[in-house]
Design a protein around this motif. Sequence first.
Motif, short mmCIF file in Angstrom:
data_model
loop_
_atom_site.label_atom_id
_atom_site.label_comp_id
_atom_site.label_asym_id
_atom_site.label_seq_id
_atom_site.Cartn_x
_atom_site.Cartn_y
_atom_site.Cartn_z
N ILE A 107 0.88 -1.17 0.00
CA ILE A 107 0.00 0.00 0.00
C ILE A 107 0.91 1.22 0.00
N ASN B 107 0.70 5.38 -0.49
CA ASN B 107 -0.24 6.52 -0.51
C ASN B 107 -1.69 6.05 -0.50
N HIS B 108 -1.98 5.10 0.38
CA HIS B 108 -3.33 4.58 0.62
C HIS B 108 -3.89 3.74 -0.52
N LEU B 109 -3.06 3.37 -1.49
CA LEU B 109 -3.51 2.54 -2.61
C LEU B 109 -2.55 1.37 -2.82
N TRP B 110 -3.10 0.23 -3.22
CA TRP B 110 -2.23 -0.89 -3.56
C TRP B 110 -1.47 -0.55 -4.82
N ASP B 111 -0.18 -0.85 -4.82
CA ASP B 111 0.66 -0.59 -5.99
C ASP B 111 1.77 -1.62 -6.02
#
Length: 147
Positions: free
Chosen positions: A32, A34-38
């Motif tokens: 995760i 910046n609050h997103l899965w990447d």
Amino acid sequence: MRRKEIKYKVVENGCWECFSHAVDANGYPVAIVNHLWDRIYRHVFRLFKGGIPNECVIRHACDNRLCINPEHLLIGTHKDNVSDRVKRGRSAKGEDNGRSKLTESEVLAILKDTVTPKMKLAKKYNVDAKIIRDIKNGITWKSVTGL
């Protein structure tokens, strides 16, 4: 919340193989960010080389999905990425291609059949006559041998 440290081991070809994070369904380490899965290699690219324009992807020069070595990460287009895959022989071929309508044994039967007209073969195998023509002319299904 504390960030999980990215851990990797350096392997023979210079790849930095990430072992600290789980991998996604395609085998790439993810986290995760910046609050997103990447995918971690995208995060590492941004840290070492800067932003990624919307129309661009990050390509692995080494073809190692676990690698996060910034020197092995290249920016490019989707077309560049596909071209890399084709040049390196990693494209799905034959029955492994999800869009294939024929099996290897059917292609072999088509190649061996020197009597039946192409249109009839196309109808028999429920494909376009161009597919039969391309098989017979060695344009597609080049990997099938046995004649």
